[in-house]
Design an enzyme around this catalytic site. Sequence first.
Site, mmCIF file in Angstrom:
data_model
loop_
_atom_site.group_PDB
_atom_site.id
_atom_site.type_symbol
_atom_site.label_atom_id
_atom_site.label_comp_id
_atom_site.label_asym_id
_atom_site.label_seq_id
_atom_site.Cartn_x
_atom_site.Cartn_y
_atom_site.Cartn_z
ATOM 1 N N GLU A 455 0.812 -1.220 0.000
ATOM 2 C CA GLU A 455 0.000 0.000 0.000
ATOM 3 C C GLU A 455 0.845 1.270 0.000
ATOM 4 O OE1 GLU A 455 -4.155 -1.418 1.970
ATOM 5 O OE2 GLU A 455 -2.517 -1.103 3.378
ATOM 6 N N GLU A 522 -4.605 -9.805 0.206
ATOM 7 C CA GLU A 522 -5.449 -9.691 1.395
ATOM 8 C C GLU A 522 -6.893 -9.966 0.961
ATOM 9 O OE1 GLU A 522 -4.948 -5.985 3.510
ATOM 10 O OE2 GLU A 522 -2.758 -6.067 3.327
#
Length: 1018
Positions: A455, A522
Site C-alpha cells: 500500500e 489480502e
Amino acid sequence: MGQFDFEQVKNPEYFQKNRRRAHSDHSFYKTLEGAKRKDTDFKYLLNGMWKFSYAIKPALSVKGFERLDYDCRDWADIKVPAHIQLEGYDVPQYANTQYPWEGRDEIRPGEIPVNFNPVASYVKYFFVPEELKGQKVYISFQGVESNLILWCNGEFVGYSEDSFTPHEFELTPYLKEGENKLAAQVYKWSAGSWLEDQDFFRFSGIFRDVYLFTVPKVHIWDVKIETVLNDSFDEGCLKLNLVCEGAGSIEAFLYDGEEMTAEASFSIHEGTVAGKLLISRPKLWSAEIPKLYQLYLTVKNTAGAVEEVVKQNIGFRRFEIQDSIMYINGKRIIFKGVNRHEFDSRQGRVPSMENLWLDLITMKQNNINAIRTSHYPNDSSFYELCDELGFYVIDETNLETHGCWDAVGRNLEPLEFCVPGDRPEYLENLLDRANSMYQRDKNHPCVVIWSCGNESYGGKNLLEMSNLLRRLDPTRPVHYEGVVWDDRYPATTDIRSTMYTPVTDIRKYLAKHRDKPCILCEYTHAMGNSCGAMHKYMDYCEEEPLFQGGFIWDYADQAIYKKNRYGEEVLGYGGDFDDRPNDGNFSGNGICFGGDRKKTPKMQEVKYNYQGFSIRVDVQEKKVHIKNKNLFTSSESYDCIIAVERDGQLEELVSMETKIAPQSEAEYELPISDYILPGEYTVTVSFLLKEAEAWAEAGHEVAFGQGIYKVEGETKKECIEDALETSTFEVLHGYNNIGIHGAYFHAIFSILFGGLVSYVYKGKEMLKTAPKPNFWRAPNDNDMGWQMPYYCSMWKNASMYLTHKPGNRLPEDNPRVEEGENALTITYTYFLPTTPETSCELSYRIAPSGEIEVTLSYTPVKDMPPMPEFGVMFRMDADYENLTWYGNGPEETYCDREQSGRIGLYKNKVADNMADYLMPQECGNKTRVRFAQVTDSHGSGLEFSGEDLSFSALPYTPHELENAMHHYELPPVHYTIVRVAMKQMGIAGDDSWGARPHPEYYTDMNEKLSFSFKFKGI
C-alpha cells in the site's frame, strides 16, 4: 570523536553509515558437533537490562551521554529487547492508514515531527568475553525502531534505519581493555518512518536480539544457495556462491537427514567462491512435504585446521510462472494463506518463540499453507520454522506509505506528494531495504515470492526495487499490489495482486486479462465476527486456473493487555491507552484471538475451505466421491474413518482404505450398515493423520465431508408425545389473562401486557419476560462498516418498541383466541414503529402435553431495508446455563459461514457461546438446528425444535452487546437470552468498510415471511 549530525535523522538519503554489508542469516560454529548441537560459539548476547533515559523531544534528550566520562549508572533500567511503550514510557498507539503524528505536527516528507518525537538513550556497560578477545568483534542489532545511532566508548560507530532487518557494525577499533561503554540513541520517528506506516501498533526501541560476535580468520560471510532441478525433477544441482574472508579450503557435505548424499571441495581465496553439488533423485521440498537436506561447510585454513563449520538447511524445489500460472515443482499452486504480524499481547513485536511455534502449528492444523509477512521481514527464526514445518512465504520489504497515497486517492494532494513515488531522494533507501531483506532470507526454501512492500501506491522507485530483486534472484517472482492503483509501471509486479476484490470482479478482470496469475494478497477481512462467503473464493480457485488463492487478513488480533480502572487485566485496542490519533478496534482482524492465541470460531470455516480433500457423501446410494486436491500427497497417507450417527448418537464407526493419487478423484462404496430405525442419519467421512507430525498428533483430522439421510417413521419418543397430545387441559378465561392448565404445565397469556407472561413446567417458572418478535442483532464489525445500523435501525426500534396496543388502546381482538379440539391457539398482533408502520403476528398453539407451537408471520411492504433477523427472543433465568443442540457445530455458524458446520449433537455452557471478539458483537449463532435444550444444573428447562432453525443462547440481549465497547463493560449476567429465528442475515466479510452480505444471504423481503417452531418444558 562522538560527532553525529542529528539533522541527518530527517534526511531520507541518509539511512546508513558504517553498517556492514547485508548477508545471509546462516549459522556458523567452531566444530561439526557444535553445528549439530547449534552451539553459539561465536555469539555473545547483550540482551538484558540496559541503562535508559527518555525525552519527549530531541531538544530535551541527554547531551553527550555517549562520552566515556559521562556516568549513566544511576539511570533507570530497561529491558532489551523490548518496546519502550510497553516498559512504562510513552504509550502504544494503534493507527491504520493515518500517520501517527497527524494532529500533533504538520509536516511533509523530508521533515520529521518536532513537537512530539520522543528520543531514547540506551547505555550498556560490558566486558569483552575472553573467547572474543584478540579477534575482530562485531555487534548485531536484529531489530530497532525507527533508527539507530551507535557509539562505543565515546566514538561514533554508525547509523542505520529499516526497523526490521539487522544493523551490524564492527566494534574492533573502538574496544578497550576492561569495561566498555556502548551507547545508542533511538528516535521514535525518523526519515524512515515515512516508509513505515503499517496497519499496526506503533512502538519504538530495541525490540530484537542484540549480540556481539566474532568471526574466525577464515570465514564465510555470505552464503547464496540455488537449487536447480531438471524438468522431470529427478536430477538436482546445488549451486553455491560464497563470499569469504581469508584463504584456505572448504569441504561441503550434503545429508538427507540420515546419510550423506553429495560432497565436494573448494579452495578459498579472498572474495567469491563458486561451486556445486549434484544429487540424483532429490526429495523435493513443498509445504505438503517439507523435506530438508542439511548442508555442512567445513572451513579450514591453509594449515588444514578447522576454522568454522557452516550449517544450512536446503530445500530442493522449483517455483515458477509458466503460461501465467504459478507452479511449485511442476504443480499448479493454490495459496491457502494468511497475513501475519509479529505480535504478542504482552511483548508487542518482540520475537516470542512460544507464540511463533503456536502460530505455525495452529496454521498447519487448520490447513493454512502460505503466509505473507505483513508488511516487513520477520525475525529469522520465523523462516527457519517455515522451512521445517512447510509454508509458502511471501517475504515483504519493510515498506508502507498508506497515509501518503490515501491523501492522493482522496484528491487532497497531487500525485507528486506520494512517498516513495518518483521521488529520487527515496530510491537508494528503498533499494537498501529490498536488498537487506533479500540477502538475509535468500536461502530459505519457504520464501517463494519477494514483495516490494504494501500500500505505497506506485512509481519509478517501486519498479526499481522490483528490478533489483529480479537481478539478485531470477528464481523467484516479485509481487506488488499497488500497481492496481497506479498502473504507470505494470512491470513492477509479476503477479496480478489485489485486495478484497469480490469474486464477480475477479471473474470480469480475468475474462479480459490473461497475462499474469492472480492472487488476493489480502482477502476475507476477518474483523470480529466475519469470514462470510469465503467459500466463493476457494470455489473459484478450482474453476479458474489463473486465480491462485489468497491471504486472509489477518492471523491474530492486535490487542495489548492493560489494567482497567478496577485493576482487572483486560485487552485494550486503539484509544484505550489514550493514544491519539488512533483507529479503534480495527486491529481486531484475527482468525485467532490476540491475547491467548486461541482459535476464533471463524477458524472452523478457514480449515474447511482450505482442506485438501473435497468429499461428497451420498447416503442414500451409500457412496462417497472424493477428490484429492493435494499436489504431492496421496490419500494413502491418511486414515479414512466413517462415522454414522442417528439423531446425534453414534451408531457405527468404520475405516475404509482409499488410494487416490494427488490431483485425482475416485468414488467408493461406503462400508456401512443399512438404515432401518426411524430417525435422521448423518454419515461423516474424515481423513486423519496416520502418523504424528511435528505440528499434530496421529489422529488429527485434516478434512471431512458429511451426508444426511432420514428414515421416516415414528420414534419411541414421538409415540409418547402423541399420547400426551390426546390428554386434556383446562382453559381459564379472565379479564386480563388467559390461563391454561395441563398435567405438567401452567401457562398464562396476558391480554393486558400482550404476550406469554408465564410458562411453568413441573412447578418451575421458565420465563422471565414474555417472548417477543426480534428483528435485530448486535451489529458486527462488518455491519458497522457498511453502516447497517444507519440503514436498518428501524428494525432495532421494531424489536425494542413494538406494541400490542397502539395509542395505548387495546384492540378488541388482540389477542385472537381460537379453541380447537385438544388445542388452543392465541395470536397477538404487534405494531412495529417502522416507516411506514407495519405489523406482525405471533401465535401460540398450545397442546395438552404442554408443548407450544410458535408461529411468527410478517408481510413486508415495498422498499424496506434488510432485516437483520426474523425470529423470537426469550428471556430465561441465568441458572439455565447449559446448552445442548442438534444442528450445525461445533462452532458458531451463519447462513454465509456454515460450509464447515457438521450436523451433530453438541453441548456447552451458554457463556461459552460468547466469542471474545475485541468489541462485543453478534456471536454464538447456530444454523440448521433441529432441536436445542437450555437447562439448569438439574436438567430442567426448555426444549426448542423445528426445521433448520437459526438458534442462539447467550447471557446478553443484542442491545446489551451493542452498548458495550469492551467485554468488561457488559453488565453482570442475570439472564439467558434465547433467540429462535427463521434466518439471520449473513455476517459478510469481503471487507469491513462497506461490503454487505451477498444478496442470497439476506432474508427475502419480497414476500410474506413466516416460520414455526415448538418449545416445551423438560
